[in-house]
Each structure stands twice: as C-alpha cells, then as structure tokens.
Design a protein around this motif. Structure first.
Motif, PDB file in Angstrom:
ATOM      1  N   GLY A  46       0.965  -1.313   0.154  1.00 44.98           N
ATOM      2  CA  GLY A  46       0.126  -0.336   0.115  1.00 44.98           C
ATOM      3  C   GLY A  46       0.534   1.082  -0.084  1.00 44.98           C
ATOM      4  N   ALA A  47       0.188   2.368   0.434  1.00 43.36           N
ATOM      5  CA  ALA A  47       0.871   3.741   0.037  1.00 43.36           C
ATOM      6  C   ALA A  47       0.852   4.012   1.318  1.00 43.36           C
ATOM      7  N   HIS A  48       2.153   5.141   1.817  1.00 39.50           N
ATOM      8  CA  HIS A  48       1.999   5.605   3.080  1.00 39.50           C
ATOM      9  C   HIS A  48       2.675   6.885   3.064  1.00 39.50           C
ATOM     10  N   CYS A  49       2.774   7.474   3.891  1.00 45.22           N
ATOM     11  CA  CYS A  49       2.872   9.218   3.961  1.00 45.22           C
ATOM     12  C   CYS A  49       4.319   9.349   5.495  1.00 45.22           C
ATOM     13  N   LEU A  50       4.898   9.557   5.263  1.00 41.82           N
ATOM     14  CA  LEU A  50       5.859  10.260   6.770  1.00 41.82           C
ATOM     15  C   LEU A  50       6.265  11.192   6.698  1.00 41.82           C
ATOM     16  N   PHE A  51       5.788  11.944   7.992  1.00 47.05           N
ATOM     17  CA  PHE A  51       5.826  13.157   8.393  1.00 47.05           C
ATOM     18  C   PHE A  51       6.598  14.138   8.230  1.00 47.05           C
ATOM     19  N   ILE A  52       7.494  14.809   8.024  1.00 46.76           N
ATOM     20  CA  ILE A  52       8.434  15.357   8.796  1.00 46.76           C
ATOM     21  C   ILE A  52       8.530  16.900   9.536  1.00 46.76           C
ATOM     22  N   PRO A  53       8.508  16.933   9.892  1.00 44.17           N
ATOM     23  CA  PRO A  53       7.791  17.892  11.084  1.00 44.17           C
ATOM     24  C   PRO A  53       8.502  18.823  11.269  1.00 44.17           C
ATOM     25  N   GLY A  54      10.084  18.505  10.986  1.00 50.15           N
ATOM     26  CA  GLY A  54      10.691  20.012  11.159  1.00 50.15           C
ATOM     27  C   GLY A  54      10.584  19.917  13.032  1.00 50.15           C
ATOM     28  N   ASP A  55      12.236  21.186  13.279  1.00 49.43           N
ATOM     29  CA  ASP A  55      11.548  21.853  14.495  1.00 49.43           C
ATOM     30  C   ASP A  55      10.634  22.842  14.713  1.00 49.43           C
ATOM     31  N   ALA A  56       9.574  21.784  15.430  1.00 53.02           N
ATOM     32  CA  ALA A  56       8.131  23.522  15.401  1.00 53.02           C
ATOM     33  C   ALA A  56       8.776  24.717  17.302  1.00 53.02           C
ATOM     34  N   LYS A  57       9.834  24.360  16.804  1.00 52.07           N
ATOM     35  CA  LYS A  57      10.334  26.202  17.829  1.00 52.07           C
ATOM     36  C   LYS A  57      10.495  27.311  16.574  1.00 52.07           C
ATOM     37  N   ARG A  58      11.362  26.842  15.583  1.00 51.36           N
ATOM     38  CA  ARG A  58      12.303  27.368  14.679  1.00 51.36           C
ATOM     39  C   ARG A  58      11.006  27.538  13.628  1.00 51.36           C
ATOM     40  N   ASN A  59      10.134  26.287  13.800  1.00 51.46           N
ATOM     41  CA  ASN A  59       9.309  26.160  12.420  1.00 51.46           C
ATOM     42  C   ASN A  59       7.640  26.262  12.585  1.00 51.46           C
TER      43      ASN A  59
END
Length: 138
Positions: A46-59
C-alpha cells in the motif's frame, strides 16, 4: 512485524510539539526512529506518508501540518497510512528524498518514494498534489 519506537523511548517528550505528539499517542502513528524503521514501514503493501515535522520552535508551520495530515488522510478515505519521522533521522531522510523543506509529507508505495508535499499549502493544493503523487506511479 516490527514495533516502532514510541516517543518516550526515541525522543524526549519536550522535543516534539504537542500536536505532533498527538499523532503518535492518540492517532497511533508510529514514530520512525531510524532508517531501517523507515525502510520497513514504507515497504509494507500500500501507500504510506511520512510526516517530517521539522523543529516546531523554529518552524511555525509544524503544528498546522500536524493538523492537516489526518484531514488529508480522511479526504483520501485512508488510502495511505502515516508515520512520524524522528528528528534523529529527519535531515538524512530529507536529503535522500531531496524534500529539503519542513514540514513535509513524504509519500511511498511498497518501498518506492513517490514524492513530497513541502511546507503548508492551500487545501486544494494538498488535494491536487496528493492525488497526483498517489496516482502518478503505480
């Protein structure tokens, strides 16, 4: 089947934005702590999505992306499953996929990288891009 790391074992609880932690704790998205976790998760059928959040304090877009991802998944009638990428491997994975901006959604199908949606977008753009990514190769 591999049990992917949960946030308390892979990253300090304060390292993630609460809305990102919610994806893991409440919605059951696995936290992928190393590249072998990524390979195993994305190789599944199947299909998959990976979430790359990044640094929430800077982004400041990170919390918004954490809210948008489940909505996109619902809009596509759960056509893909989701996981959160640990900050420990985020940079390396972004470089591998050339999806350098965070937050980002990386799409795979059975181990093959399909494409990414980077940064916050308009809803119609998410729908169009997700549809294109999921149907372009497959």
């Amino acid at each position: 089947m591999h049990d992917f790391a949960m946030p308390d074992t892979a990253a300090p609880s304060g390292a993630m934005h609460p809305l990102v932690t919610r994806l893991i704790d409440e919605m059951g998205y696995p936290l992928l702590a190393n590249l072998s976790d990524v390979a195993e998760f994305t190789a599944r059928p199947g299909a998959h999505c990976l979430f790359i959040p990044g640094d929430a304090k800077r982004n400041l877009e990170t919390p918004d992306a954490a809210v948008v991802l489940p909505e996109i998944r619902m809009a596509f009638q759960h056509a893909f499953d989701c996981a959160v990428v640990s900050d420990a491997i985020e940079t390396e994975l972004r470089q591998q996929t050339r999806a350098l901006k965070a937050p980002g959604f990386l799409f795979y199908r059975e181990g093959e990288y399909l494409g990414a949606i980077e940064k916050i977008r308009d809803w119609d753009d998410y729908v169009a891009r997700t549809s294109h990514i999921l149907t372009a190769k497959g």
